[in-house]
Design a protein around this motif. Sequence first.
Motif, PDB file in Angstrom:
ATOM      1  N   TRP A  35      44.645  24.546  47.463  1.00 50.97           N
ATOM      2  CA  TRP A  35      44.535  25.011  46.076  1.00 50.97           C
ATOM      3  C   TRP A  35      44.943  26.484  45.968  1.00 50.97           C
ATOM      4  N   TYR A  36      44.452  27.305  46.906  1.00 51.94           N
ATOM      5  CA  TYR A  36      44.846  28.719  46.914  1.00 51.94           C
ATOM      6  C   TYR A  36      46.358  28.864  47.051  1.00 51.94           C
ATOM      7  N   GLN A  37      46.945  28.051  47.898  1.00 46.85           N
ATOM      8  CA  GLN A  37      48.382  28.152  48.165  1.00 46.85           C
ATOM      9  C   GLN A  37      49.225  27.733  46.961  1.00 46.85           C
ATOM     10  N   LYS A  38      48.694  26.825  46.152  1.00 49.54           N
ATOM     11  CA  LYS A  38      49.429  26.361  44.965  1.00 49.54           C
ATOM     12  C   LYS A  38      49.259  27.285  43.762  1.00 49.54           C
ATOM     13  N   ALA A  39      48.079  27.890  43.650  1.00 47.40           N
ATOM     14  CA  ALA A  39      47.745  28.646  42.440  1.00 47.40           C
ATOM     15  C   ALA A  39      48.469  29.990  42.384  1.00 47.40           C
ATOM     16  N   LYS A  40      48.935  30.348  41.198  1.00 46.29           N
ATOM     17  CA  LYS A  40      49.482  31.687  40.992  1.00 46.29           C
ATOM     18  C   LYS A  40      48.366  32.695  40.730  1.00 46.29           C
ATOM     19  N   VAL A  41      47.301  32.228  40.041  1.00 46.68           N
ATOM     20  CA  VAL A  41      46.257  33.144  39.582  1.00 46.68           C
ATOM     21  C   VAL A  41      44.882  32.659  40.031  1.00 46.68           C
ATOM     22  N   TYR A  42      44.090  33.621  40.524  1.00 49.65           N
ATOM     23  CA  TYR A  42      42.686  33.341  40.836  1.00 49.65           C
ATOM     24  C   TYR A  42      41.811  34.207  39.934  1.00 49.65           C
ATOM     25  N   CYS A  43      40.815  33.586  39.272  1.00 57.11           N
ATOM     26  CA  CYS A  43      39.909  34.321  38.380  1.00 57.11           C
ATOM     27  C   CYS A  43      38.519  34.463  39.006  1.00 57.11           C
ATOM     28  N   GLN A  44      37.980  35.664  38.944  1.00 52.54           N
ATOM     29  CA  GLN A  44      36.577  35.931  39.298  1.00 52.54           C
ATOM     30  C   GLN A  44      35.999  36.738  38.139  1.00 52.54           C
ATOM     31  N   LEU A  45      35.321  36.038  37.242  1.00 58.74           N
ATOM     32  CA  LEU A  45      34.914  36.636  35.962  1.00 58.74           C
ATOM     33  C   LEU A  45      33.410  36.888  35.924  1.00 58.74           C
ATOM     34  N   SER A  46      32.841  37.224  37.080  1.00 61.50           N
ATOM     35  CA  SER A  46      31.396  37.360  37.252  1.00 61.50           C
ATOM     36  C   SER A  46      30.840  38.618  36.609  1.00 61.50           C
ATOM     37  N   PHE A  47      29.530  38.581  36.305  1.00 57.26           N
ATOM     38  CA  PHE A  47      28.859  39.813  35.880  1.00 57.26           C
ATOM     39  C   PHE A  47      28.330  40.583  37.075  1.00 57.26           C
ATOM     40  N   HIS A  48      28.272  39.937  38.256  1.00 58.53           N
ATOM     41  CA  HIS A  48      27.842  40.655  39.458  1.00 58.53           C
ATOM     42  C   HIS A  48      28.482  40.026  40.687  1.00 58.53           C
ATOM     43  N   GLU A  49      29.185  40.831  41.462  1.00 63.40           N
ATOM     44  CA  GLU A  49      29.729  40.419  42.760  1.00 63.40           C
ATOM     45  C   GLU A  49      29.538  41.571  43.730  1.00 63.40           C
ATOM     46  N   ALA A  50      28.856  41.307  44.841  1.00 63.19           N
ATOM     47  CA  ALA A  50      28.673  42.351  45.849  1.00 63.19           C
ATOM     48  C   ALA A  50      29.921  42.517  46.707  1.00 63.19           C
ATOM     49  N   PHE A  51      30.753  41.472  46.759  1.00 64.40           N
ATOM     50  CA  PHE A  51      32.044  41.570  47.441  1.00 64.40           C
ATOM     51  C   PHE A  51      33.058  40.684  46.722  1.00 64.40           C
ATOM     52  N   GLY A  52      33.020  39.392  46.967  1.00 62.21           N
ATOM     53  CA  GLY A  52      33.976  38.458  46.378  1.00 62.21           C
ATOM     54  C   GLY A  52      34.850  37.840  47.450  1.00 62.21           C
ATOM     55  N   VAL A  53      34.227  37.030  48.324  1.00 60.10           N
ATOM     56  CA  VAL A  53      34.968  36.417  49.439  1.00 60.10           C
ATOM     57  C   VAL A  53      36.114  35.557  48.925  1.00 60.10           C
ATOM     58  N   ALA A  54      35.859  34.777  47.861  1.00 59.68           N
ATOM     59  CA  ALA A  54      36.910  33.904  47.328  1.00 59.68           C
ATOM     60  C   ALA A  54      38.091  34.709  46.792  1.00 59.68           C
ATOM     61  N   VAL A  55      37.821  35.881  46.254  1.00 60.74           N
ATOM     62  CA  VAL A  55      38.912  36.755  45.788  1.00 60.74           C
ATOM     63  C   VAL A  55      39.812  37.117  46.972  1.00 60.74           C
ATOM     64  N   ALA A  56      39.195  37.544  48.068  1.00 61.28           N
ATOM     65  CA  ALA A  56      39.964  37.940  49.251  1.00 61.28           C
ATOM     66  C   ALA A  56      40.700  36.747  49.866  1.00 61.28           C
ATOM     67  N   GLU A  57      40.044  35.578  49.899  1.00 58.35           N
ATOM     68  CA  GLU A  57      40.710  34.378  50.430  1.00 58.35           C
ATOM     69  C   GLU A  57      41.946  34.037  49.599  1.00 58.35           C
ATOM     70  N   SER A  58      41.800  34.091  48.285  1.00 54.90           N
ATOM     71  CA  SER A  58      42.938  33.767  47.414  1.00 54.90           C
ATOM     72  C   SER A  58      44.064  34.793  47.572  1.00 54.90           C
ATOM     73  N   MET A  59      43.705  36.059  47.696  1.00 59.16           N
ATOM     74  CA  MET A  59      44.703  37.102  47.889  1.00 59.16           C
ATOM     75  C   MET A  59      45.475  36.888  49.187  1.00 59.16           C
ATOM     76  N   SER A  60      44.771  36.413  50.213  1.00 58.20           N
ATOM     77  CA  SER A  60      45.432  36.140  51.484  1.00 58.20           C
ATOM     78  C   SER A  60      46.500  35.062  51.344  1.00 58.20           C
ATOM     79  N   CYS A  61      46.331  34.201  50.336  1.00 59.08           N
ATOM     80  CA  CYS A  61      47.317  33.156  50.034  1.00 59.08           C
ATOM     81  C   CYS A  61      48.259  33.583  48.901  1.00 59.08           C
ATOM     82  N   GLU A  62      48.264  34.881  48.601  1.00 60.29           N
ATOM     83  CA  GLU A  62      49.157  35.509  47.619  1.00 60.29           C
ATOM     84  C   GLU A  62      48.881  35.108  46.175  1.00 60.29           C
ATOM     85  N   CYS A  63      47.615  34.786  45.862  1.00 64.77           N
ATOM     86  CA  CYS A  63      47.235  34.641  44.451  1.00 64.77           C
ATOM     87  C   CYS A  63      47.097  36.021  43.812  1.00 64.77           C
TER      88      CYS A  63
END
Length: 331
Positions: free
Chosen positions: A234-262
């Motif tokens: 899914w990360y590899q197919k997606a152009k855009v990853y959204c993390q629209l949280s009111f609180h994130e201490a890091f955001g592992v999924a953000v970094a994972e998606s970025m690694s797949c060039e989202c």
Amino acid sequence: MPEKIKVAYVFPGGSSFIHQDKEILEKNFSVKCVNVGTKKTNFIQKISIVLKMVREIAWCDVSFAWFANNHAYAMVKLSKALGKKSIVIVGGFEVAEERDFSYGGLLNQTLKKRIKYILKNADQIISVSKFSENEISKIYKSNNTKIIYNSVDTNKFQVGPEKENLVITVCMVNQDNIFRKGLNIFVDCAAYLPETRFVIIGKWMDEAIQDLKAKAPKNVEFTGFVSDEELIKWYQKAKVYCQLSFHEAFGVAVAESMSCECISVISDRGAASEVAENTGFIVPYGNPEATAEAIKKALISTNGPAARQRVIELFKTEDREKKLIEVCQSL
């Protein structure tokens, strides 16, 4: 050959980042684990966990806990009593106090006192971001806090063959996450882009899935649980990853998606913007129209390679391994 440092690893459940650190510790040290679980325990189960904790801390040189919750409080107290060093990773929830959203460990007065004890008495506190370090400092300022970012295996989270006009977000679907992870906002902004495919990826935990499906336009899909292998696709197919949280201490999924060039579209709350920085688009929390405009820009952005490079430079697993080894050896 010197004897390996003995580490008692105390943790709740089996999140991917907890398992990753377990692998790092076991690769470099002699490790015994105390899995305290994530479900409520009865009196007998609590006694069994405490006895196991006493036994492993008595054996170890260093105790090491993920999350500054009740299990870490017990671990730090036992470590001090037994003359052992202790390390605690603060995940983020523990030091949050979001009264508007009824979110954060500091809202519970008993837990708040225990968190303060941990921050004051652990030999080393590890923060997963600058944002989280700042929240820690509001509770207790000391010289024993160190930032070690969460990490991504960039060899596993690779670039795929081709990107699609696909926008995704990843999290468990439950009532809390409708607002905490901004699932309601994700669904709302899909209505502004009816020709674009939006997908919420994650296990359905309660009736929240019915609420989201009832309000979602036709271009929103819900996968339910997916395996790690499917998630990467899914990360590899997606152009855009959204993390629209009111609180994130890091955001592992953000970094994972970025690694797949989202390309990331992230709220201006928490540490997600610290992860993506200028490779993504930052939007005001709770604003579907502004989010939809940012998604339009992200869909045509060429920042994918820069996003992956940022992960390689700052968040790769090898760097976290090196820093965790240094911390354990320094005590």
